[in-house]
Design an enzyme around this catalytic site. Sequence first.
Site, mmCIF file in Angstrom:
data_model
loop_
_atom_site.group_PDB
_atom_site.id
_atom_site.type_symbol
_atom_site.label_atom_id
_atom_site.label_comp_id
_atom_site.label_asym_id
_atom_site.label_seq_id
_atom_site.Cartn_x
_atom_site.Cartn_y
_atom_site.Cartn_z
ATOM 1 N N TYR A 1 55.511 19.539 88.037
ATOM 2 C CA TYR A 1 56.398 19.055 87.148
ATOM 3 C C TYR A 1 55.718 17.812 86.277
ATOM 4 C CZ TYR A 1 60.352 22.487 87.990
ATOM 5 O OH TYR A 1 61.067 23.147 88.254
ATOM 6 N N ASP B 1 59.701 26.258 103.498
ATOM 7 C CA ASP B 1 60.310 27.899 103.663
ATOM 8 C C ASP B 1 61.254 27.873 104.651
ATOM 9 O OD1 ASP B 1 58.112 27.085 105.333
ATOM 10 O OD2 ASP B 1 57.307 29.234 105.490
ATOM 11 N N ASP C 1 63.762 21.877 93.044
ATOM 12 C CA ASP C 1 64.409 22.864 92.046
ATOM 13 C C ASP C 1 64.647 24.199 92.833
ATOM 14 O OD1 ASP C 1 64.975 24.121 89.911
ATOM 15 O OD2 ASP C 1 62.993 24.259 89.189
#
Length: 465
Positions: A158, A328, A352
């Site tokens: 980002y 994950d 996010d």
Amino acid sequence: MSYEHTNVPAGDKITLQSGTLQVPDRPIIPFIEGDGTGPDIWKAAVRVFDAAIEKAYQGRRKISWMEVYAGEKAFNMGLGWLPEETVSAFSEFLVGIKGPLTTPIGGGIRSLNVALRQLLDLYVCLRPVRYVNGVPSPVKRPQDVDMAIFRENTEDIYAGIEWSAGSEEACKVIDFLKQEMGIDKLRFSEECGIGIKPVSREGSSRLVRAAIRYALKQGRRSLTLVHKGNIMKYTEGAFKTWGYEVATREFRDSCVTARESWVLDNYEQDPGLDHADIARRIDPGYDLMTAEQQEEIRAEVAQALTLLPTHGDGQWRDKLLIKDAIADIALQQVLTRASEFDVIATMNLNGDYLSDALAAQVGGIGIAPGANINYDTGHAIFEATHGTAPKYANLDKVNPGSVILSGVLMLEHLGWQEAADRIVDGLEKTIGQKQVTYDFERLMEGATLLKCSEFAGAIIANMAD
């Protein structure tokens, strides 16, 4: 500072002294109503805020709202997408709140939200996610979700350091990687976009430090460092390492790592175990390791046992547990084992994904609050976490819950807990009565459909005096 396009109301500035916010009884707080549905949800939310403060403090406290401009409204006023005086207002008055903003099309600012975070160095994105009884959910046990995500806000991908495929800049970077760094892993390099993922010790440390302080203040049980360090060893793996370092160096008396807890637990169950025996129990593959690896595990055991005076005799069970999870697996387990997560600290992209996935479990981002905070300078902007939904603009239809609950976070940040509690109580009662906006009404049997403004009125009516 003087403002050309903004009226500064009567009131006083919030200040920071010795790391603590000094909040006057009539603080000036800048706000951006937002684009699309922003005006509708802001009108509803500000009524709720003002009513809660009045009920809680009987006129002794009141917010002086100061409108500042960004997004389409600012652009249409000829001020550009993000006027300098808007950034200056958030900087001068420390604490503000905003609705959803349009992302400009074309070049220039990639995202107004990201721009504000970076300009004010709002390095923490705080996203508490908790189920409100009665909200429609796609999972079987949404009540198990009660987490606070600390998402690093300024680094990772980002940071916006990237170049498009085939551009002169991308070609230069690719040539440098090949010629100077000896990188031969780039496939299809002639048409390859390039991005850089910065993850720093200081950026990681201050994020984890803030998360630990929050967890201790809120009486939380655990902090999970979520990362993909098994693949990105020098960025996400470093985040995990630096996170553990902050915990054990700065909060030693208040926390215990997961592996330390395993050592202490095994020792307390059988004090006759030697270091190698304990090593075998905490690492089942111990006997298959090299001698050097075995020595590292035994040294880890020995180090953990030095904590016996402060953490022994079961004292470690009352400490904040610091653990980590691969990203994950974490995304899977927040669905299947939500009750095992409490506070989460992670990098920008992981955060996010996690925050939106968790919001879906408790009713969607329509009621997901968010805050962007720099705990060192005192700057904070609280925000609705959803988009602008322009097709619903000016229809008095959408759920204002996200910005309302973001206001709850803001009131808690100011230390106005009594007002915050009244809003939460009013919201929970209203949803429990099945008085809801269209997004929930269509999923709830026997619900009463309310407009955005009517939903705010119902919350106010349900607040305790």
